[in-house]
Design a protein around this motif. Structure first.
Motif, PDB file in Angstrom:
ATOM      1  N   UNK A  25      42.428  37.542  34.630  1.00  0.00           N
ATOM      2  CA  UNK A  25      43.693  38.762  33.905  1.00  0.00           C
ATOM      3  C   UNK A  25      42.830  40.020  34.192  1.00  0.00           C
ATOM      4  N   UNK A  26      41.669  40.212  33.913  1.00  0.00           N
ATOM      5  CA  UNK A  26      41.047  41.568  34.252  1.00  0.00           C
ATOM      6  C   UNK A  26      41.201  41.887  35.589  1.00  0.00           C
ATOM      7  N   UNK A  27      40.792  40.963  36.481  1.00  0.00           N
ATOM      8  CA  UNK A  27      40.938  41.080  38.119  1.00  0.00           C
ATOM      9  C   UNK A  27      42.406  41.500  38.523  1.00  0.00           C
ATOM     10  N   UNK A  28      43.396  40.949  37.789  1.00  0.00           N
ATOM     11  CA  UNK A  28      44.524  41.207  38.072  1.00  0.00           C
ATOM     12  C   UNK A  28      44.989  42.459  37.390  1.00  0.00           C
ATOM     13  N   UNK A  29      44.495  43.053  36.362  1.00  0.00           N
ATOM     14  CA  UNK A  29      45.014  44.302  35.884  1.00  0.00           C
ATOM     15  C   UNK A  29      44.378  45.389  36.529  1.00  0.00           C
ATOM     16  N   UNK A  30      42.986  45.180  37.078  1.00  0.00           N
ATOM     17  CA  UNK A  30      42.423  46.283  37.783  1.00  0.00           C
ATOM     18  C   UNK A  30      42.787  45.880  39.435  1.00  0.00           C
ATOM     19  N   UNK A  31      43.987  45.264  39.653  1.00  0.00           N
ATOM     20  CA  UNK A  31      44.611  45.109  41.130  1.00  0.00           C
ATOM     21  C   UNK A  31      43.405  44.720  42.026  1.00  0.00           C
ATOM     22  N   UNK A  32      42.591  43.836  41.610  1.00  0.00           N
ATOM     23  CA  UNK A  32      41.599  43.323  42.616  1.00  0.00           C
ATOM     24  C   UNK A  32      42.366  42.471  43.696  1.00  0.00           C
ATOM     25  N   UNK A  33      41.890  41.904  44.718  1.00  0.00           N
ATOM     26  CA  UNK A  33      42.493  41.030  45.867  1.00  0.00           C
ATOM     27  C   UNK A  33      42.039  39.722  45.026  1.00  0.00           C
ATOM     28  N   UNK A  34      43.078  39.244  44.129  1.00  0.00           N
ATOM     29  CA  UNK A  34      42.877  37.906  43.937  1.00  0.00           C
ATOM     30  C   UNK A  34      44.217  37.442  43.710  1.00  0.00           C
ATOM     31  N   UNK A  35      44.561  35.994  43.977  1.00  0.00           N
ATOM     32  CA  UNK A  35      45.754  35.335  43.947  1.00  0.00           C
ATOM     33  C   UNK A  35      45.763  34.031  42.944  1.00  0.00           C
ATOM     34  N   UNK A  36      46.659  33.792  42.061  1.00  0.00           N
ATOM     35  CA  UNK A  36      46.287  32.505  41.439  1.00  0.00           C
ATOM     36  C   UNK A  36      47.647  31.794  41.422  1.00  0.00           C
ATOM     37  N   UNK A  37      47.626  30.397  41.803  1.00  0.00           N
ATOM     38  CA  UNK A  37      48.717  29.484  41.622  1.00  0.00           C
ATOM     39  C   UNK A  37      48.525  28.485  40.486  1.00  0.00           C
ATOM     40  N   UNK A  38      49.442  28.395  39.483  1.00  0.00           N
ATOM     41  CA  UNK A  38      49.093  27.497  38.600  1.00  0.00           C
ATOM     42  C   UNK A  38      49.883  26.166  38.642  1.00  0.00           C
ATOM     43  N   UNK A  39      49.342  25.106  38.631  1.00  0.00           N
ATOM     44  CA  UNK A  39      49.691  23.675  38.182  1.00  0.00           C
ATOM     45  C   UNK A  39      49.504  23.191  36.967  1.00  0.00           C
ATOM     46  N   UNK A  40      49.902  21.937  36.837  1.00  0.00           N
ATOM     47  CA  UNK A  40      49.772  21.569  35.207  1.00  0.00           C
ATOM     48  C   UNK A  40      48.408  21.527  34.759  1.00  0.00           C
ATOM     49  N   UNK A  41      47.435  21.129  35.500  1.00  0.00           N
ATOM     50  CA  UNK A  41      46.063  20.664  35.178  1.00  0.00           C
ATOM     51  C   UNK A  41      44.837  21.812  35.928  1.00  0.00           C
ATOM     52  N   UNK A  42      45.465  22.234  36.764  1.00  0.00           N
ATOM     53  CA  UNK A  42      44.505  23.161  37.890  1.00  0.00           C
ATOM     54  C   UNK A  42      45.127  24.306  38.128  1.00  0.00           C
TER      55      UNK A  42
END
Length: 441
Positions: free
Chosen positions: A201-218
């Motif tokens: 969440x801090x990486x996203x707020x700071x606009x760092x090059x991170x992407x997250x795809x969420x599934x049920x367990x991972x």
């Protein structure tokens, strides 16, 4: 000055509003991100506990200037490559697993070997879970008995991105990999079992090059090299793990009522709320807001007359891992048998917490069946100890949560308790006893 607390009687009913200190996970992460930023970062409500002070001392040793006063903490960041790696540098994580494991991710490009040490308790905890994935980047480690502190890290200038399956649900392991990936050319991919997500969440707020795809367990997390981190001013929300002790104290005190102000209620951290609601405890979130990616709210709790047993779904474990000791106290007063399983991670904490849960509950006269990773608790809705029932809690590796749980048990169920090593609370919650005294007034 005595280092023990004696409790001789239960707490009376209360109706109060309190504020607990800043979130420990966010406080340590803010220190680390601020140290990498370009410019001056300021934090209010930073938790001034031993764990966070150890984090400040560590970045100071890496050449980062800090100014702390009563109102705020300032960190003068020197950029993503701003650390000074002196010869024969020793960093002391003290009791903090969060600091010890996360900072290794920031040291992967060190130009000198760095020694990481910790206190007696931290030196018994597994660091291989972090050094194994970090080694894949091209970093070398020497650990005591291959698993433990003290360790030496030998940084690399030719770091390579990795793909890693994090299947323990360890936010510390995941965060260390994210920090290392920030220093690496190319894209690092982590398939991470669900756990607290403050770093992302801090990486996203700071606009760092991170992407997250969420599934049920991972979660599938991709991170690329970071060139610049902006300074971060942060008014840190209160800690849900610290709040947990007062939530349980209120729940176990019929006709009591409590409001805890401005608490971090990140969905990955509120397993305790979900579990207690399933057990019939009335908990309400008020004034909900999103602040710099994190959810926060005031928490209102009402004392419960009838508590239901629970067969706790293991999917809730990662969101409540630090709170299970006090959750077990609620199960002790429930009607029926409560069952908690897949909890081997509890024994990877400051002390073997499942064993300590069994000891505390046995002292209360509550029947349990405990294995290496599970506990059955045979609740007693009329649980109340005789005034002259003596209980002593000591030799628990100064685990702050064992101390605080024992105190909540004493205030909730009666008896005469002698609880040793009260200074253990300094690692996470120095003013815990002061808030307890305020509730008793």
């Amino acid at each position: 000055m005595s280092n023990l607390v004696v409790v001789k009687k239960k707490i009376g009913k209360f109706k109060k509003t309190i504020t607990v200190p800043g979130d420990k996970s966010l406080s340590i992460r803010w220190v680390l991100f601020a140290s990498l930023s370009n410019g001056t970062s300021k934090a209010k409500n930073l938790l001034m506990s031993e764990d966070v002070l150890a984090a400040l001392e560590a970045i100071k040793k890496l050449g980062i200037k800090i100014i702390v006063n009563k109102k705020e903490c300032k960190v003068f960041g020197k950029g993503i490559d701003g650390y000074k790696f002196k010869k024969k540098l020793v960093l002391d994580a003290q009791n903090s697993g969060t600091l010890g494991r996360l900072i290794l991710g920031l040291l992967v490009n060190s130009t000198e070997p760095i020694k990481l040490i910790g206190d007696k308790s931290l030196s018994k905890r597994d660091f291989k879970r972090v050094t194994d994935p970090l080694s894949k980047f091209g970093v070398k480690f020497k650990l005591r008995n291959r698993n433990f502190l003290p360790l030496k890290i030998y940084g690399s200038h030719s770091l390579k991105p990795i793909k890693y399956n994090e299947n323990k649900g360890s936010a510390q392991c995941k965060s260390a990999i994210i920090f290392a990936a920030m220093r690496t050319n190319g894209t690092t991919i982590i398939k991470a079992k669900k756990s607290r997500n403050h770093t992302e969440l801090l990486c996203k707020y700071l606009k760092l090059p991170i992407s997250i795809k969420s599934s049920k367990n991972f979660d599938k997390i991709k991170i690329k090299k970071v060139k610049k981190i902006n300074s971060l001013n942060y008014n840190i929300p209160s800690d849900i793990s610290s709040s947990a002790f007062f939530i349980v104290l209120t729940a176990l005190s019929n006709k009591s009522e409590l409001v805890i102000k401005n608490v971090n209620v990140n969905p990955s951290r509120i397993g305790i709320i979900t579990i207690l609601k399933k057990m019939g405890i009335k908990i309400i979130f008020k004034n909900q807001k999103i602040y710099k990616g994190e959810k926060k709210a005031d928490i209102k709790v009402l004392g419960a007359k009838n508590i239901k047993a629970i067969n706790c779904p293991p999917k809730l474990n990662s969101g409540a891992i630090d709170e299970f000791l006090v959750i077990f106290l609620v199960a002790a007063k429930a009607k029926g048998v409560s069952y908690f399983r897949n909890l081997d991670e509890l024994n990877q904490k400051e002390s073997p917490r499942l064993k300590w849960a069994e000891k505390i509950l046995t002292n209360l006269g509550v029947k349990t069946i405990t294995t290496n990773d599970s506990i059955k608790i045979y609740g007693n809705p009329n649980l109340n100890l005789d005034l002259d029932k003596k209980i002593t809690i000591k030799n628990y590796l100064k685990d702050h949560r064992v101390f605080m749980t024992s105190l909540i048990a004493a205030l909730s169920f009666g008896g005469k308790w002698t609880i040793h090593d009260k200074d253990s609370i300094n690692t996470s919650f120095p003013n815990f006893l002061k808030i307890i005294e305020d509730l008793k007034k």
